[in-house]
Scaffold this motif. Structure first.
Motif, PDB file in Angstrom:
ATOM      1  N   GLU A 221     -21.965 -49.106  57.590  1.00  0.00           N
ATOM      2  CA  GLU A 221     -21.036 -48.702  58.651  1.00  0.00           C
ATOM      3  C   GLU A 221     -19.861 -47.905  58.110  1.00  0.00           C
ATOM      4  N   LEU A 222     -19.710 -47.878  56.785  1.00  0.00           N
ATOM      5  CA  LEU A 222     -18.547 -47.236  56.169  1.00  0.00           C
ATOM      6  C   LEU A 222     -18.847 -45.883  55.538  1.00  0.00           C
ATOM      7  N   VAL A 223     -20.077 -45.719  55.020  1.00  0.00           N
ATOM      8  CA  VAL A 223     -20.432 -44.480  54.320  1.00  0.00           C
ATOM      9  C   VAL A 223     -21.825 -44.026  54.713  1.00  0.00           C
TER      10      VAL A 223
ATOM     11  N   VAL B  79     -19.397 -42.094  44.991  1.00  0.00           N
ATOM     12  CA  VAL B  79     -18.505 -41.487  45.972  1.00  0.00           C
ATOM     13  C   VAL B  79     -19.403 -40.858  47.027  1.00  0.00           C
ATOM     14  N   LEU B  80     -19.319 -41.399  48.247  1.00  0.00           N
ATOM     15  CA  LEU B  80     -20.183 -40.981  49.347  1.00  0.00           C
ATOM     16  C   LEU B  80     -19.341 -40.520  50.530  1.00  0.00           C
ATOM     17  N   PRO B  81     -19.906 -39.707  51.411  1.00  0.00           N
ATOM     18  CA  PRO B  81     -19.165 -39.303  52.613  1.00  0.00           C
ATOM     19  C   PRO B  81     -18.819 -40.540  53.454  1.00  0.00           C
ATOM     20  N   SER B  82     -17.554 -40.640  53.837  1.00  0.00           N
ATOM     21  CA  SER B  82     -17.129 -41.806  54.621  1.00  0.00           C
ATOM     22  C   SER B  82     -17.340 -41.550  56.111  1.00  0.00           C
ATOM     23  N   ARG B  83     -17.505 -42.628  56.830  1.00  0.00           N
ATOM     24  CA  ARG B  83     -17.651 -42.561  58.284  1.00  0.00           C
ATOM     25  C   ARG B  83     -16.257 -42.551  58.912  1.00  0.00           C
ATOM     26  N   PRO B  84     -16.163 -42.103  60.170  1.00  0.00           N
ATOM     27  CA  PRO B  84     -14.850 -41.965  60.824  1.00  0.00           C
ATOM     28  C   PRO B  84     -14.033 -43.256  60.896  1.00  0.00           C
ATOM     29  N   ARG B  85     -14.668 -44.415  60.916  1.00  0.00           N
ATOM     30  CA  ARG B  85     -13.915 -45.671  61.063  1.00  0.00           C
ATOM     31  C   ARG B  85     -13.186 -46.103  59.795  1.00  0.00           C
TER      32      ARG B  85
END
Length: 187
Positions: free
Chosen positions: A69-71, A96-102
């Motif tokens: 839910e985070l990345v 290091v991964l793309p993060s989600r909007p939340r």
């Protein structure tokens, strides 16, 4: 020298839920952790370390499911490499991964990415399982100083901070950090 007061995983969860920062053993060094979504606790952690907000932090998790839910993990060019790296208990890997909007900007340092690791450390993993979500994991030291490798040194550096009982896994260095999009090693 007096022995530090050590707490159990369940006592650590109580500390985290109460908004406190804790110290705990990881693969190579002691870490400082807190609820990543509690801004007051997070600010306290940065204050203890004398660390800049812009640096961002690592989150550790007990499983891939705790991070989804985070990345962005699934269905990416790097998915297989990331998931396979987390199978190896002897080589801790932070990605290091793309993060989600939340994801709050205080965790990312204002970037669109987040550093995450699935841990195999028995105590750190148990903390994430007990808490039922990832934890902040940053080395237990004042920024710029050497990472701490014993509970006694942790107590000396951070008097009164709750320290979770357990041993390091014996890794010589903290986890490698890789950028998934560029597949380059950052640390």
């Amino acid at each position: 020298m007096e022995q530090p007061f050590l707490i159990s995983v369940s006592e650590a969860e109580e500390q985290i839920l109460a908004g406190h920062v804790i110290a705990y053993p990881t693969e190579a060094v002691y870490g400082l952790g807190c609820d990543p979504f509690n801004k007051v606790a997070f600010d306290r952690l940065l204050q203890l370390k004398n660390r800049s907000l812009e640096k961002g932090v690592i989150l550790i998790a007990a499983s891939v499911a705790q991070l989804e839910e985070l990345v962005e993990i699934q269905n990416q060019p790097w998915t297989q490499a990331v998931l396979e790296s987390w199978q190896d208990a002897n080589q801790p890997m932070t990605w290091v991964l793309p993060s989600r909007p939340r994801v709050p900007t205080w965790l990312t340092g204002g970037r669109s990415t987040l550093a995450v690791r699935v841990t195999h450390h028995r105590v750190a993993k148990a903390l994430c399982e007990q808490f039922k979500k990832p934890l902040v994991s940053t080395s237990a030291n004042i920024s710029g100083e050497m990472p701490i490798r014993s509970a006694a040194d942790c107590e000396k550096a951070f008097p009164g901070l709750a320290i979770v009982k357990g041993d390091l896994m014996g890794q010589a260095q903290p986890s490698q950090i890789w950028d998934a999009e560029t597949m380059t090693r950052l640390r």
